[in-house]
Every structure is written in structure tokens, then in C-alpha cells.
Design an enzyme around this catalytic site. Structure first.
Site, PDB file in Angstrom:
ATOM      1  CB  ALA A 145      -0.906  -0.006   1.223  1.00  0.00           C
TER       2      ALA A 145
ATOM      3  CD  GLU B 251      -2.597  -7.517   3.208  1.00  0.00           C
ATOM      4  OE1 GLU B 251      -2.983  -7.745   4.365  1.00  0.00           O
ATOM      5  OE2 GLU B 251      -2.376  -6.366   2.771  1.00  0.00           O
TER       6      GLU B 251
END
Length: 257
Positions: free
Chosen positions: A63, A111
Site C-alpha cells: 500500500a 494480499e
């Protein structure tokens, strides 16, 4: 500049993350474009499978920390509903979604790859859940999907240490379905997606539901669910065509009905 490059190759929607200077770090804008591309691929009757990839250096290096660092407290992050709000679109796709991973798949990138139905990795791929290094923890399912794929011990070690694992280790522990030479990854991944897309789409959707049910139910309920889906394939024209083609020793002509 488009943050997700989308093109249709036959019955495959190829979606490429495109923030090369940031190693495809995931921010709100990229996730928004990815979700729009997934929506379009899902709605297109001519698409039978989705291939998600990055570039040679990175699938996605996590992220965007610069974006997240601006959030100052618990109340603010809850109010914004960070990640929960829109990061799970991949898991809601009914069509098969394959991740092709070269280079780094770290944190949110790891993820995102695990949200796909399976991962094909180049020999240069590296996987990690390094959130603990910056004083936080996985927030897009990393601890949960890692544990389900690789078991408690491996998930604990990876999430608590933040270390990287290479593609071979990721394959051994179940994060990766198959490892191929780095230079061949895009070709092999596209061929795999095209092979899946050539099959009956309704049946592919049923298989996805059945395999996913294995992680949500106990064995007897899962087997019963699988059996009912199997029975339901006998209502499909594709099932009749597939069996007829097999007996006639020819390639089936599926109509995805």
C-alpha cells in the site's frame, strides 16, 4: 496516466497495474481504476477469465505509505473505512482471476495476489507481509489468507518477522500455484488464462464457488455443496456439448449456457 492498463486478448481481460515509479504501490486512485476494470471485465460476456499483473520489477510493493501516513488516528481510519471500503473487489469476481507475479509482492501487493483465485510466479518473485517493520500489521487479509494457505507457523513467522520469501518457498507453502522462468511468466500466465477461458464459464463459476466453500464449511457440508453444483451442471447446454464432443473425439464448442 492510467494507473491500470486494460486490454482484452481473446476471452482474457489482461489488467496491468501501472505505477512503475512507485513499484505499483496501491493507493485509492489505483484501486478505483482496478475496480472499474474488474467491473467491466465481469460485465463483458466475451470475457471468460481475468489476468492481473504488474511489471518486471513489481506486482505491487504494498500500500502507498505516503497516503496512509496522513491518517492520524483510529477514529479517522475507521470513519474512512480504509481498505474495507473498496479493496476486496477482486474477491467478489465470479469469473476466474489469476495473478501473475514478477518482482515484489509486498504487504498489500501480497494480499492482492492472495485475493486472486491462484498465483503464477516468476522465479524472480518475492513475497512478504512487512507491515510490522513500520509499526502496523496486515490489513487487507494478509494474516488470514496467509494462514489458510500456508498454515499457522508460516503465517506467524512471516507476519511477525516481516521477512521476504522467494517464489520457490511461496510455492512450497501454498501461496503460489506454480513457478515459471521469469522471462516466460507473461506468456505462460496468458496461456493459462486463455485455457481457463476456453472452458464453459458457468462451470468455471461453479468450480470457484465449490473450492471457496471448502474454506467456509466443514467437510460433509462442502461435499454436499459440491455434489449439488455437479448435479446442476446437467441443466447446462455446455455439459451436454462437452460430453458429446468427448464421445465424438472432437473439440467442444461451448456457448457458456
Amino acid at each position: 496516466m492510467a494507473l491500470v492498463l486494460a486490454e482484452n486478448i481473446g476471452r482474457v481481460a489482461l489488467l496491468r497495474l501501472n505505477r512503475p515509479k512507485k513499484l505499483n504501490a496501491l493507493n485509492a486512485a489505483l484501486i478505483g481504476e482496478l475496480n472499474a476494470a474488474l467491473d467491466k471485465a465481469e460485465a463483458d460476456e466475451k470475457i471468460g477469465a481475468i489476468l492481473l499483473t504488474g511489471n518486471e520489477r513489481a506486482f505491487a510493493a504494498g500500500a502507498d505509505i505516503g497516503e496512509m501516513e496522513k491518517i492520524k488516528n483510529y477514529a479517522e481510519v475507521c470513519e474512512e473505512n480504509l481498505i474495507t471500503r473498496d479493496w476486496e473487489r477482486v474477491t467478489q469476481c465470479r469469473k476466474p482471476v489469476i495473478a501473475a507475479v514478477s518482482g515484489y509482492a509486498l504487504g498489500g501487493g501480497c494480499e492482492l495476489a492472495m485475493m486472486c483465485d491462484f498465483v503464477l510466479a516468476g522465479t524472480d518473485a518475492m513475497f512478504s507481509q512487512p507491515e510490522i517493520i513500520i509499526g502496523t500489521m496486515p490489513g487487507a487479509g494478509g494474516s488470514q489468507r496467509f494462514a489458510r494457505a500456508a498454515g499457522k507457523a508460516k503465517a506467524m513467522e512471516m507476519c511477525l518477522s516481516g521477512r521476504m520469501m522467494d517464489a520457490k518457498e511461496a510455492e512450497r507453502c501454498g501461496i503460489v500455484a506454480r513457478v515459471v522462468p521469469a522471462g516466460s511468466l507473461q506468456r505462460v500466465a496468458l496461456e493459462t488464462a486463455q485455457k481457463i477461458a476456453s472452458h464453459s464459464l458457468p462451470v468455471a463459476r461453479m468450480i470457484k464457488e465449490s473450492v471457496n466453500a471448502a474454506f467456509e464449511t466443514h467437510l460433509s457440508a462442502g461435499v454436499q455443496f459440491e455434489r449439488r453444483l455437479f448435479h446442476s451442471t446437467f441443466a447446462l447446454a455446455d455439459r451436454a456439448e462437452g460430453m458429446r464432443a468427448f464421445l465424438q473425439k472432437r473439440k467442444p464448442k461451448f456457448k457458456h449456457k
